[in-house]
Write an enzyme that holds these catalytic residues in place. Structure first.
Site, mmCIF file in Angstrom:
data_model
loop_
_atom_site.group_PDB
_atom_site.id
_atom_site.type_symbol
_atom_site.label_atom_id
_atom_site.label_comp_id
_atom_site.label_asym_id
_atom_site.label_seq_id
_atom_site.Cartn_x
_atom_site.Cartn_y
_atom_site.Cartn_z
ATOM 1 C CB THR A 38 25.150 -16.010 -76.540
ATOM 2 O OG1 THR A 38 23.834 -15.473 -76.646
ATOM 3 C CG2 THR A 38 26.090 -14.869 -76.154
ATOM 4 C CG ASP A 39 21.084 -15.129 -80.110
ATOM 5 O OD1 ASP A 39 21.306 -14.952 -78.886
ATOM 6 O OD2 ASP A 39 19.942 -15.372 -80.555
ATOM 7 C CD GLU A 40 21.454 -12.455 -74.628
ATOM 8 O OE1 GLU A 40 21.906 -11.507 -73.982
ATOM 9 O OE2 GLU A 40 20.597 -13.225 -74.197
ATOM 10 C CE1 TYR A 88 25.969 -14.818 -70.981
ATOM 11 C CE2 TYR A 88 24.347 -13.904 -72.496
ATOM 12 C CZ TYR A 88 25.159 -14.954 -72.094
ATOM 13 O OH TYR A 88 25.171 -16.124 -72.813
ATOM 14 C CE LYS A 128 29.268 -16.750 -73.933
ATOM 15 N NZ LYS A 128 29.850 -18.021 -73.434
HETATM 16 P P1 NAD Z 1 24.319 -22.243 -67.010
HETATM 17 O O1 NAD Z 1 24.336 -20.981 -66.235
HETATM 18 O O2 NAD Z 1 23.153 -23.155 -66.884
HETATM 19 O O3 NAD Z 1 25.607 -23.121 -66.654
HETATM 20 C C1 NAD Z 1 26.878 -22.558 -66.537
HETATM 21 C C2 NAD Z 1 27.788 -23.592 -65.880
HETATM 22 O O4 NAD Z 1 29.094 -23.029 -65.773
HETATM 23 C C3 NAD Z 1 27.351 -23.985 -64.457
HETATM 24 O O5 NAD Z 1 27.433 -25.377 -64.300
HETATM 25 C C4 NAD Z 1 28.351 -23.268 -63.561
HETATM 26 O O6 NAD Z 1 28.596 -23.942 -62.350
HETATM 27 C C5 NAD Z 1 29.581 -23.255 -64.458
HETATM 28 N N1 NAD Z 1 30.494 -22.145 -64.125
HETATM 29 C C6 NAD Z 1 30.173 -20.832 -63.944
HETATM 30 N N2 NAD Z 1 31.279 -20.132 -63.638
HETATM 31 C C7 NAD Z 1 32.315 -21.011 -63.640
HETATM 32 C C8 NAD Z 1 33.708 -20.884 -63.427
HETATM 33 N N3 NAD Z 1 34.263 -19.696 -63.134
HETATM 34 N N4 NAD Z 1 34.482 -21.988 -63.520
HETATM 35 C C9 NAD Z 1 33.934 -23.192 -63.804
HETATM 36 N N5 NAD Z 1 32.609 -23.372 -64.024
HETATM 37 C C10 NAD Z 1 31.812 -22.290 -63.940
HETATM 38 O O7 NAD Z 1 24.554 -21.798 -68.520
HETATM 39 P P2 NAD Z 1 23.954 -22.402 -69.866
HETATM 40 O O8 NAD Z 1 22.653 -21.769 -70.129
HETATM 41 O O9 NAD Z 1 24.057 -23.877 -69.827
HETATM 42 O O10 NAD Z 1 24.990 -21.812 -70.921
HETATM 43 C C11 NAD Z 1 26.186 -22.530 -71.229
HETATM 44 C C12 NAD Z 1 26.960 -21.746 -72.256
HETATM 45 O O11 NAD Z 1 26.177 -21.577 -73.430
HETATM 46 C C13 NAD Z 1 27.340 -20.338 -71.809
HETATM 47 O O12 NAD Z 1 28.635 -20.067 -72.282
HETATM 48 C C14 NAD Z 1 26.313 -19.449 -72.464
HETATM 49 O O13 NAD Z 1 26.843 -18.167 -72.705
HETATM 50 C C15 NAD Z 1 26.053 -20.198 -73.752
HETATM 51 N N6 NAD Z 1 24.719 -20.020 -74.351
HETATM 52 C C16 NAD Z 1 23.595 -20.181 -73.590
HETATM 53 C C17 NAD Z 1 22.346 -20.067 -74.199
HETATM 54 C C18 NAD Z 1 21.068 -20.272 -73.416
HETATM 55 O O14 NAD Z 1 19.983 -20.010 -73.953
HETATM 56 N N7 NAD Z 1 21.110 -20.738 -72.182
HETATM 57 C C19 NAD Z 1 22.261 -19.781 -75.559
HETATM 58 C C20 NAD Z 1 23.440 -19.604 -76.287
HETATM 59 C C21 NAD Z 1 24.665 -19.746 -75.679
HETATM 60 O O1 DAU Z 2 19.938 -15.604 -76.860
HETATM 61 C C1 DAU Z 2 20.721 -16.469 -76.114
HETATM 62 C C2 DAU Z 2 20.666 -16.113 -74.645
HETATM 63 O O2 DAU Z 2 19.376 -16.497 -74.175
HETATM 64 C C3 DAU Z 2 21.763 -16.766 -73.824
HETATM 65 O O3 DAU Z 2 22.998 -16.310 -74.263
HETATM 66 C C4 DAU Z 2 21.571 -16.470 -72.344
HETATM 67 O O4 DAU Z 2 22.538 -17.172 -71.575
HETATM 68 C C5 DAU Z 2 20.190 -16.929 -71.924
HETATM 69 O O5 DAU Z 2 19.964 -16.600 -70.570
HETATM 70 C C6 DAU Z 2 19.124 -16.282 -72.805
HETATM 71 O O6 DAU Z 2 19.044 -14.856 -72.540
HETATM 72 P P1 DAU Z 2 17.624 -14.091 -72.429
HETATM 73 O O7 DAU Z 2 17.817 -12.872 -71.628
HETATM 74 O O8 DAU Z 2 17.005 -13.957 -73.780
HETATM 75 O O9 DAU Z 2 16.775 -15.221 -71.608
HETATM 76 P P2 DAU Z 2 15.730 -15.084 -70.413
HETATM 77 O O10 DAU Z 2 15.087 -16.425 -70.256
HETATM 78 O O11 DAU Z 2 16.320 -14.440 -69.214
HETATM 79 O O12 DAU Z 2 14.633 -14.077 -71.000
HETATM 80 C C7 DAU Z 2 13.920 -14.407 -72.187
HETATM 81 C C8 DAU Z 2 13.004 -13.234 -72.477
HETATM 82 O O13 DAU Z 2 11.979 -13.190 -71.466
HETATM 83 C C9 DAU Z 2 13.676 -11.884 -72.434
HETATM 84 O O14 DAU Z 2 13.073 -11.036 -73.407
HETATM 85 C C10 DAU Z 2 13.357 -11.349 -71.026
HETATM 86 C C11 DAU Z 2 11.989 -11.954 -70.748
HETATM 87 N N1 DAU Z 2 11.700 -12.279 -69.336
HETATM 88 C C12 DAU Z 2 12.611 -13.000 -68.628
HETATM 89 C C13 DAU Z 2 12.381 -13.332 -67.307
HETATM 90 C C14 DAU Z 2 13.402 -14.113 -66.511
HETATM 91 C C15 DAU Z 2 10.506 -11.896 -68.767
HETATM 92 O O15 DAU Z 2 9.650 -11.262 -69.429
HETATM 93 N N2 DAU Z 2 10.263 -12.229 -67.463
HETATM 94 C C16 DAU Z 2 11.163 -12.929 -66.703
HETATM 95 O O16 DAU Z 2 10.883 -13.169 -65.491
#
Ligand code: NAD
Ligand code: DAU
Length: 353
Positions: free
Chosen positions: A134-136, A159, A163
């Site tokens: 992730t970019d975080e 988180y 990561k």
């Molecule tokens: P998600 O939470 O939707 O899915 C995570 C999956 O991993 C689920 O299916 C869960 O059951 C599985 N999992 C969790 N713990 C586990 C374990 N111990 N063993 C096996 N499986 C397990 O997450 P996502 O949003 O699809 O993110 C996927 C990946 O991409 C993550 O590594 C996250 O850090 C990264 N990522 C997410 C975003 C985003 O915006 N969602 C952006 C950049 C990177």
């Molecule tokens: O940047 C990549 C990341 O983006 C991933 O690595 C993470 O897995 C993914 O969850 C996401 O993280 P964020 O914290 O940016 O996503 P989230 O959707 O939780 O929140 C987006 C923005 O909105 C953040 O500034 C917090 C705000 N927010 C979020 C929720 C859930 C609100 O204002 N209200 C809300 O109820």
């Protein structure tokens, strides 16, 4: 049946993972895809219901921290490629339960790396450990500037720290054991199958339910949004053409303040639901800020464009419109994931605010 690649995808029942599994199965019927997922609250086999019977697909319910299981999967399936997505992924949950994030994101990644190292035994021809990050990990930007591949890590939530820890382990295995690795660091994803604890699907769900749209703080935090199907296509590109030992940033140069994004979403939802303009906006409710809330993320993805020719395929309005259409067409999916434990989480997360 013989396969050209034997891929272990972790977290393939989650949001991004299910799109990656789907893409691999459709684009490459000559690849074996083994999906290892623990099916936590975020894992959902409904995401891949239509793929289940494909002859090159296997699902295994299990934990990436289970070293014996992971080793058996490498051996039984002759795994030569790992695409590692399994993680605890929600920042707010990491604030209430940080240890679960360290366990899965750090220990789970270490377990997978070690299993790959032992099974491949130094014979790295045709092998790849692809880590999805992730970019975080880069921390929080001010009003200007971008994250580059060489930006110093500065994670600020449990988180992102977990990561970052996993990314460091991946590079440590590259430097120490020459394990063939690649990392990509992507910005915020949105799209179909996104669990409604995250901002966009939560807001779509709440508009449909006529519930408040919780905006943390003043809504001025900025996120850089990418359509999940474009993330899957970037992973495909990097998997096949990326350079071992390298990191690639993935993003679409698409920055939005949370409040502007939610206003756009409200306008699109009003149009699609045939409601008066402004109806959904009335639901916007400012709530207490997230602890340690990162101000701004913005990815520079020039390396990926210049070296591998990847660019996103859809504009934000198009992607958001398609996303809303998907949620409107799949009310059962939303109903299933917002029952049970989700209600407890929602109550605990938002009643404190
Ligand atoms: P998600 O939470 O939707 O899915 C995570 C999956 O991993 C689920 O299916 C869960 O059951 C599985 N999992 C969790 N713990 C586990 C374990 N111990 N063993 C096996 N499986 C397990 O997450 P996502 O949003 O699809 O993110 C996927 C990946 O991409 C993550 O590594 C996250 O850090 C990264 N990522 C997410 C975003 C985003 O915006 N969602 C952006 C950049 C990177
Ligand atoms: O940047 C990549 C990341 O983006 C991933 O690595 C993470 O897995 C993914 O969850 C996401 O993280 P964020 O914290 O940016 O996503 P989230 O959707 O939780 O929140 C987006 C923005 O909105 C953040 O500034 C917090 C705000 N927010 C979020 C929720 C859930 C609100 O204002 N209200 C809300 O109820």
């Amino acid at each position: 049946m013989s396969f050209d690649k034997h891929i272990l995808i972790t977290g393939g029942a989650g949001f991004i993972g299910s799109h990656v599994v789907r893409r691999m199965l459709i684009q490459y019927p000559n690849y074996l895809v083994v999906n290892l997922d623990a099916l936590t609250y975020a894992g959902n086999l409904e995401n891949l219901r239509d793929m289940e019977d494909l002859p090159n697909y296997r699902f295994v319910k299990g934990n990436i921290c289970d070293a014996a299981l992971v080793t058996t999967l490498f051996e039984e399936n002759q795994i030569d490629t790992v695409i590692h997505l399994a993680a605890e992924s929600h920042v707010d949950r990491s604030i209430t339960d940080p240890l679960a994030f360290v366990q899965t994101n750090v220990m789970g990644t270490a377990t997978l790396l070690n299993a790959a190292r032992q099974y491949w035994g130094g014979d790295y021809a045709g092998k790849l450990f692809y880590h999805v990050s992730t970019d975080e990990v880069y921390g929080s930007l001010g009003e200007t500037g971008f994250f580059y591949e060489d930006t110093a890590y500065d994670p600020r939530s449990p988180y992102s720290a977990s990561k970052a820890g996993s990314d460091h382990l991946v590079m440590a295995f590259f430097h120490t054991y020459h394990l063939p690795v690649i990392i990509s660091n992507c910005s915020n994803n949105y799209g179909p199958n996104h669990f409604p604890e995250k901002l966009i699907p939560l807001s779509i769900h709440n508009i449909l339910q006529k519930k408040p749209l919780p905006i943390y703080g003043k809504g001025e935090n900025v996120r850089d949004w990418l359509y999940v199907i474009d993330h899957a296509s970037a992973i495909d590109t990097i998997l096949h053409r990326g350079k071992i030992g390298e990191t690639y940033n993935i993003g679409g140069h698409n920055e939005w303040t949370n409040i502007d994004l939610i206003r756009l979403l409200c306008r699109l939802m009003d149009e699609k639901l045939g409601q008066d303009t402004g109806s959904s906006e009335q639901l916007i409710t400012y709530v207490k800020d997230r602890a340690g809330h990162d101000l701004r993320y913005a990815i520079d993805a020039t390396k990926l464009k210049d070296e591998l020719g990847w660019v996103p395929s859809v504009t934000f309005e198009e992607g958001l419109s398609r996303t809303i259409d998907w949620y409107l067409a799949n009310p059962e999916w939303l109903a299933h994931v917002t029952s049970g434990d989700y209600l407890n989480y929602y109550e605990a997360q938002y009643s404190r605010r």
